[in-house]
Design a protein around this motif. Structure first.
Motif, PDB file in Angstrom:
ATOM      1  N   VAL A   1      75.845  17.388  19.286  1.00  0.00           N
ATOM      2  CA  VAL A   1      74.508  17.099  19.084  1.00  0.00           C
ATOM      3  C   VAL A   1      73.941  15.912  20.173  1.00  0.00           C
TER       4      VAL A   1
ATOM      5  N   ARG B   1      73.396  22.865  22.044  1.00  0.00           N
ATOM      6  CA  ARG B   1      71.592  22.447  21.632  1.00  0.00           C
ATOM      7  C   ARG B   1      70.996  23.568  22.293  1.00  0.00           C
TER       8      ARG B   1
ATOM      9  N   VAL C   1      79.511  16.667  15.120  1.00  0.00           N
ATOM     10  CA  VAL C   1      78.035  16.099  15.200  1.00  0.00           C
ATOM     11  C   VAL C   1      77.858  15.296  16.425  1.00  0.00           C
TER      12      VAL C   1
END
Length: 246
Positions: free
Chosen positions: A73, A170, A69
Motif C-alpha cells: 500500500v 494499488r 500492508v
C-alpha cells in the motif's frame, strides 16, 4: 509491453472475481448462516498444544499482514520522503518478515499436528476444514519460500517488488489494473498471489470468517438475572424489595 490472455485473466480478472466472491460470500454467510459463523473451538478437547500453536500462528499472521500492508500500500516515494532508504527498508522488511513468517509456519505446523494427532479434534474436523488448511498452508508456504528464495538468498538486495507488484496492487483499487507490471515477476511470487486469490474465494465458506468477529457489544450486554418461578422453589425466603410481581 505486450500481455497475453492468460496474463490478463490472472492479473486483470482473477483479483476482481476473488474480491467479489469474498464480499458477497461474507454477506451471504452472515445473513443465512449466523449460527455457523464460528471457529468451532476445540479447546475443550486439547489445550496444551493449542496454547503454544495458536499465539505463534496469530501473532505471526498479524505481523505478516502488517508487512504486506506496508509493502503493497505504501509507495516507495513515501518511505524515501521520510528518510528511509531502499536498503534500510529491504533489510527491515526481509528480516522482520522472515521472523514473522517463521512464527506463522511454526504455529500452523503445531495446529495441524494437533488436529491430526488428537482423536477428538480430528473427529471434529470436517472436509471443509481440511480443504481450508490445504489452501492456507499452501499460501503461507509459497509466501515464505518467495521471501527466502528471492529476498534472503537472491543476492543484490533481493527482488524489489515495490516496483512491480505493489503498483499493480494499488492499480486494482482505481479499476485500472496494470497487468504489464506482472509479466516478469518471479514465479514464487506469482504462485503466492494466485493461491492467495483462491483462498479469498474460499474464505467466506470456512471457519476463517471468525477473523471478522469481535465481541464489541459484549461489555454493553445487560446482566442475566435469575429468579425462581415460585417462592417455594427458592432456598431461602425472599428479602424485602424482592417480592414477586404479578
Amino acid at each position: 509491453m505486450d500481455v497475453n490472455v492468460g496474463q490478463i485473466l490472472l492479473w486483470g480478472a482473477l483479483p476482481y472475481v476473488s474480491f467479489a466472491v469474498f464480499v458477497v460470500g461474507l454477506v451471504w454467510r452472515y445473513r443465512y448462516d449466523k449460527f455457523g459463523w464460528t471457529t468451532r473451538s476445540s479447546e475443550l478437547y486439547e489445550r496444551r498444544l493449542l496454547r503454544l500453536g495458536s499465539p505463534l500462528f496469530h501473532f505471526g499472521l498479524l505481523f505478516v499482514f502488517l508487512g504486506h500492508v506496508a509493502g503493497l500500500v505504501i509507495p516507495k516515494s513515501w518511505t524515501r520522503a521520510v528518510g528511509i532508504s531502499q536498503e534500510a527498508y529491504h533489510l527491515g522488511a526481509t528480516y522482520i518478515g522472515s521472523l514473522a513468517a517463521l512464527a506463522l509456519v511454526a504455529g500452523l505446523v503445531i495446529l495441524i499436528y494437533r488436529r491430526r494427532t488428537t482423536g477428538a479434534v480430528f473427529k471434529a474436523t470436517t472436509r471443509n476444514d481440511k480443504t481450508m488448511y490445504v489452501f492456507l498452508a499452501a499460501v503461507i508456504l509459497a509466501g515464505t519460500y518467495a521471501t527466502v528464495r528471492t529476498q534472503l538468498l537472491g543476492g543484490h538486495g533481493g527482488y524489489d517488488y515495490r516496483e512491480t507488484i505493489s503498483p499493480w496492487f494499488r492499480s486494482l483499487w482505481v479499476l485500472h489494473p496494470r497487468v504489464e507490471l506482472m509479466t516478469s515477476i518471479p514465479a514464487a511470487f506469482a504462485v503466492h498471489i494466485v493461491l492467495a486469490s483462491l483462498l479469498f474465494c474460499l474464505w467466506p465458506f470456512t471457519r476463517l470468517v471468525h477473523a471478522f468477529s469481535a465481541p464489541v457489544t459484549y461489555p454493553l450486554r445487560p446482566y442475566v438475572v435469575y429468579r425462581s418461578r415460585d417462592e417455594r422453589l427458592g432456598s431461602r425466603a425472599p428479602r424485602r424489595g424482592w417480592e414477586r410481581t404479578k
